[in-house]
Design an enzyme around this catalytic site. Structure first.
Site, short mmCIF file in Angstrom:
data_model
loop_
_atom_site.label_atom_id
_atom_site.label_comp_id
_atom_site.label_asym_id
_atom_site.label_seq_id
_atom_site.Cartn_x
_atom_site.Cartn_y
_atom_site.Cartn_z
CD GLU A 35 38.95 37.20 45.61
OE1 GLU A 35 39.87 37.28 44.77
OE2 GLU A 35 39.12 37.39 46.83
CD GLU A 93 44.71 34.90 46.07
OE1 GLU A 93 43.81 35.78 46.12
OE2 GLU A 93 45.43 34.72 45.09
CD GLU A 149 40.10 33.00 40.88
OE1 GLU A 149 40.37 33.80 41.81
OE2 GLU A 149 40.98 32.55 40.13
#
Length: 122
Positions: free
Chosen positions: A32, A80, A73
């Site tokens: 990420e 996701e 995050e």
């Protein structure tokens, strides 16, 4: 129905949880870019919070806002991943889930700017 992975108790559960947490942090660092960018921002801002002449409560707020963005995050990346695991097909609900996770991160970043701005400029 309970998960078959929920069977551990005591110290073994704590050791397992620590390993899962380590794995999650490593996955976020490896996969990420947004998480890596936030880590770099935290590596700049958190030490800065300790050299600024502010009260302990203000210092705690400066650091907490930064860490909250990392937490958001991680949760956004988890959302996701789950959406992508279910299906890579475009679907309005999948888009909503991903967009809401992104919006949460925008709010967290805005919080950093507001807290730092209010404390340093206020």
């Amino acid at each position: 129905m309970t998960s078959p992975f929920k069977g551990q108790r005591g110290l073994q559960r704590i050791f397992n949880a620590a390993g899962y947490s380590r794995d999650g942090l490593l996955a976020a660092l490896r996969g990420e870019a947004a998480f890596r960018q936030l880590v770099l921002l935290n590596l700049l801002l958190v030490p800065l919070a300790f050299v600024l002449e502010v009260s302990r409560a203000e210092r705690a707020l400066l650091v907490a806002a930064c860490l909250l963005a990392l937490i958001v995050e991680l949760l956004n990346s988890a959302i996701e991943a789950v959406v992508d695991r279910i299906s890579l097909e475009r679907h309005p609900l999948s888009k909503n889930a991903k967009d809401m996770g992104s919006a949460a991160q925008l709010v967290a970043l805005t919080l950093i700017a507001l807290v730092w701005g209010i404390i340093l400029l206020g």
